[in-house]
Design a protein around this motif. Structure first.
Motif, PDB file in Angstrom:
ATOM      1  N   UNK A 135     -13.285 -35.549  31.928  1.00 17.43           N
ATOM      2  CA  UNK A 135     -12.767 -34.204  31.669  1.00 17.43           C
ATOM      3  C   UNK A 135     -11.537 -34.197  30.761  1.00 17.43           C
ATOM      4  N   UNK A 136     -10.993 -35.378  30.454  1.00 14.70           N
ATOM      5  CA  UNK A 136      -9.826 -35.432  29.571  1.00 14.70           C
ATOM      6  C   UNK A 136     -10.130 -36.062  28.215  1.00 14.70           C
ATOM      7  N   UNK A 137     -11.375 -36.497  27.994  1.00 12.48           N
ATOM      8  CA  UNK A 137     -11.688 -37.228  26.757  1.00 12.48           C
ATOM      9  C   UNK A 137     -11.474 -36.386  25.509  1.00 12.48           C
ATOM     10  N   UNK A 138     -11.980 -35.167  25.476  1.00 13.28           N
ATOM     11  CA  UNK A 138     -11.864 -34.349  24.265  1.00 13.28           C
ATOM     12  C   UNK A 138     -10.405 -34.067  23.919  1.00 13.28           C
ATOM     13  N   UNK A 139      -9.594 -33.854  24.938  1.00 14.82           N
ATOM     14  CA  UNK A 139      -8.167 -33.653  24.696  1.00 14.82           C
ATOM     15  C   UNK A 139      -7.542 -34.923  24.124  1.00 14.82           C
ATOM     16  N   UNK A 140      -7.960 -36.062  24.653  1.00 12.07           N
ATOM     17  CA  UNK A 140      -7.457 -37.334  24.142  1.00 12.07           C
ATOM     18  C   UNK A 140      -7.824 -37.508  22.674  1.00 12.07           C
ATOM     19  N   UNK A 141      -9.071 -37.235  22.332  1.00 12.85           N
ATOM     20  CA  UNK A 141      -9.522 -37.392  20.947  1.00 12.85           C
ATOM     21  C   UNK A 141      -8.788 -36.437  20.016  1.00 12.85           C
ATOM     22  N   UNK A 142      -8.489 -35.254  20.504  1.00 16.46           N
ATOM     23  CA  UNK A 142      -7.712 -34.292  19.718  1.00 16.46           C
ATOM     24  C   UNK A 142      -6.322 -34.841  19.436  1.00 16.46           C
ATOM     25  N   UNK A 143      -5.718 -35.439  20.430  1.00 18.04           N
ATOM     26  CA  UNK A 143      -4.392 -36.040  20.257  1.00 18.04           C
ATOM     27  C   UNK A 143      -4.467 -37.257  19.342  1.00 18.04           C
ATOM     28  N   UNK A 144      -5.543 -38.038  19.459  1.00 17.97           N
ATOM     29  CA  UNK A 144      -5.723 -39.201  18.591  1.00 17.97           C
ATOM     30  C   UNK A 144      -5.812 -38.776  17.126  1.00 17.97           C
ATOM     31  N   UNK A 145      -6.553 -37.696  16.858  1.00 16.93           N
ATOM     32  CA  UNK A 145      -6.695 -37.205  15.487  1.00 16.93           C
ATOM     33  C   UNK A 145      -5.337 -36.831  14.907  1.00 16.93           C
ATOM     34  N   UNK A 146      -4.484 -36.267  15.753  1.00 22.14           N
ATOM     35  CA  UNK A 146      -3.149 -35.862  15.311  1.00 22.14           C
ATOM     36  C   UNK A 146      -2.272 -37.069  15.022  1.00 22.14           C
ATOM     37  N   UNK A 147      -2.340 -38.081  15.879  1.00 22.86           N
ATOM     38  CA  UNK A 147      -1.442 -39.227  15.744  1.00 22.86           C
ATOM     39  C   UNK A 147      -1.981 -40.324  14.821  1.00 22.86           C
ATOM     40  N   UNK A 148      -3.296 -40.505  14.780  1.00 27.82           N
ATOM     41  CA  UNK A 148      -3.875 -41.627  14.023  1.00 27.82           C
ATOM     42  C   UNK A 148      -4.721 -41.191  12.829  1.00 27.82           C
ATOM     43  N   UNK A 149      -4.988 -39.908  12.719  1.00 25.45           N
ATOM     44  CA  UNK A 149      -5.799 -39.397  11.616  1.00 25.45           C
ATOM     45  C   UNK A 149      -7.272 -39.297  11.989  1.00 25.45           C
ATOM     46  N   UNK A 150      -7.943 -38.269  11.506  1.00 25.30           N
ATOM     47  CA  UNK A 150      -9.342 -38.027  11.866  1.00 25.30           C
ATOM     48  C   UNK A 150     -10.297 -39.116  11.378  1.00 25.30           C
ATOM     49  N   UNK A 151      -9.860 -39.882  10.357  1.00 29.47           N
ATOM     50  CA  UNK A 151     -10.744 -40.901   9.784  1.00 29.47           C
ATOM     51  C   UNK A 151     -10.586 -42.275  10.426  1.00 29.47           C
ATOM     52  N   UNK A 152      -9.691 -42.398  11.394  1.00 29.25           N
ATOM     53  CA  UNK A 152      -9.533 -43.683  12.077  1.00 29.25           C
ATOM     54  C   UNK A 152     -10.809 -43.983  12.871  1.00 29.25           C
ATOM     55  N   UNK A 153     -11.269 -45.222  12.796  1.00 24.48           N
ATOM     56  CA  UNK A 153     -12.482 -45.625  13.499  1.00 24.48           C
ATOM     57  C   UNK A 153     -12.234 -45.773  14.999  1.00 24.48           C
ATOM     58  N   UNK A 154     -13.241 -45.418  15.786  1.00 31.22           N
ATOM     59  CA  UNK A 154     -13.114 -45.454  17.230  1.00 31.22           C
ATOM     60  C   UNK A 154     -14.479 -45.737  17.846  1.00 31.22           C
ATOM     61  N   UNK A 155     -14.466 -46.243  19.048  1.00 33.75           N
ATOM     62  CA  UNK A 155     -15.712 -46.472  19.792  1.00 33.75           C
ATOM     63  C   UNK A 155     -15.486 -46.019  21.224  1.00 33.75           C
ATOM     64  N   UNK A 156     -16.383 -45.193  21.735  1.00 30.99           N
ATOM     65  CA  UNK A 156     -16.302 -44.733  23.116  1.00 30.99           C
ATOM     66  C   UNK A 156     -17.521 -45.244  23.874  1.00 30.99           C
ATOM     67  N   UNK A 157     -17.270 -46.059  24.888  1.00 32.45           N
ATOM     68  CA  UNK A 157     -18.342 -46.607  25.721  1.00 32.45           C
ATOM     69  C   UNK A 157     -18.389 -45.835  27.032  1.00 32.45           C
ATOM     70  N   UNK A 158     -19.588 -45.377  27.363  1.00 33.97           N
ATOM     71  CA  UNK A 158     -19.770 -44.540  28.553  1.00 33.97           C
ATOM     72  C   UNK A 158     -20.805 -45.165  29.485  1.00 33.97           C
ATOM     73  N   UNK A 159     -20.498 -45.189  30.769  1.00 34.01           N
ATOM     74  CA  UNK A 159     -21.433 -45.686  31.783  1.00 34.01           C
ATOM     75  C   UNK A 159     -21.902 -47.119  31.496  1.00 34.01           C
ATOM     76  N   UNK A 160     -20.977 -48.007  31.170  1.00 26.71           N
ATOM     77  CA  UNK A 160     -21.312 -49.392  30.855  1.00 26.71           C
ATOM     78  C   UNK A 160     -22.090 -50.052  31.986  1.00 26.71           C
TER      79      UNK A 160
END
Length: 240
Positions: free
Chosen positions: A162-187
């Motif tokens: 429930x906090x992931x989208x907010x985190x990604x929004x903050x990441x875009x602000x601090x690291x830039x929208x073009x920074x590469x990222x990987x999100x692993x779910x239900x490993x």
């Protein structure tokens, strides 16, 4: 003198536990579990019938010393968390510290830890990395994100659905929208998913599909990001 065993447990798939871990859980005098109900399912699956006592963040300050004394007195005690390796964003540190301060022996078995497979299959540099775990929820969060803006290594985070989208929004602000990222779910589970790309692309994916399950977020470090930016500028391609 006894010994404290830190036993990694599966992060999803019940098969991801070692033969040695099962044997020790059957042999020890006592098992400390973060949540006895959650661990009960695993213990029942492997026919482990030892006594289980709750040991979690709400009582570990009061009980760590007491269990260390029992180990000094000759008992072998195993510590398990709900999933993964104890002490990694889970209870464990205080008990280990108490045992070591009092002269009791401690042994941590190798085994399941969520951030390792998430890092390796992210496709981001794994030769050097830093583990952040859960960011502060409120106080200190923005300060920490600002500090991480210059982090050159790949960085690993844990986050709730429930906090992931907010985190990604903050990441875009601090690291830039073009920074590469990987999100692993239900490993390790049936619905395992690994979403890779720019922060903008991954945000769009989860905004459309929704977010469920346990998450590990792996962020490209500044050094690699700058190299990719220079490379794409030179060959005329765009990051995806």
């Amino acid at each position: 003198m006894g010994k404290l065993f830190l036993i990694p447990t599966p992060i999803g798939n019940l098969e991801d536990i070692t033969f040695r871990a099962v044997r020790i859980l059957k042999e020890v005098d006592l098992i400390l579990a973060e949540d006895t109900r959650t661990s009960g399912k695993l213990l029942k699956h492997y026919e482990i019938e030892n006594k289980v006592v709750a040991h979690h963040k709400f009582n570990e300050h009061k009980t760590a010393g007491r269990f260390a004394e029992r180990i000094l007195g000759g008992e072998n005690i195993a510590l398990i968390s709900d999933a993964g390796t104890p002490g990694i964003s889970d209870p464990g540190f205080l008990l280990v510290r108490s045992c070591l301060d009092m002269g009791a022996e401690v042994e941590c078995l190798p085994g399941a830890t969520a951030f390792v497979p998430a890092l390796v299959n992210s496709g981001l540099p794994s030769d050097k990395f830093c583990f952040e775990g859960f960011l502060p929820q409120k106080k200190g969060r923005q300060k920490r994100l600002t500090e991480l803006e210059t982090e050159e290594r790949t960085t690993i985070f844990y986050e709730s659905p429930h906090r992931l989208l907010k985190m990604l929004e903050q990441f875009a602000k601090h690291f830039g929208k073009e920074r590469q990222i990987s999100v692993s779910r239900e490993l390790s589970k049936i619905h395992e998913e690994n979403v890779r790309g720019t922060i903008a692309k991954v945000t769009s994916h989860f905004a459309e599909k929704g977010v469920k399950g346990e998450l590990v977020v792996v962020l490209e470090g500044l050094q690699h990001a700058l190299k990719n930016k220079d490379k794409n500028k030179n060959d005329g391609t765009e990051m995806i």
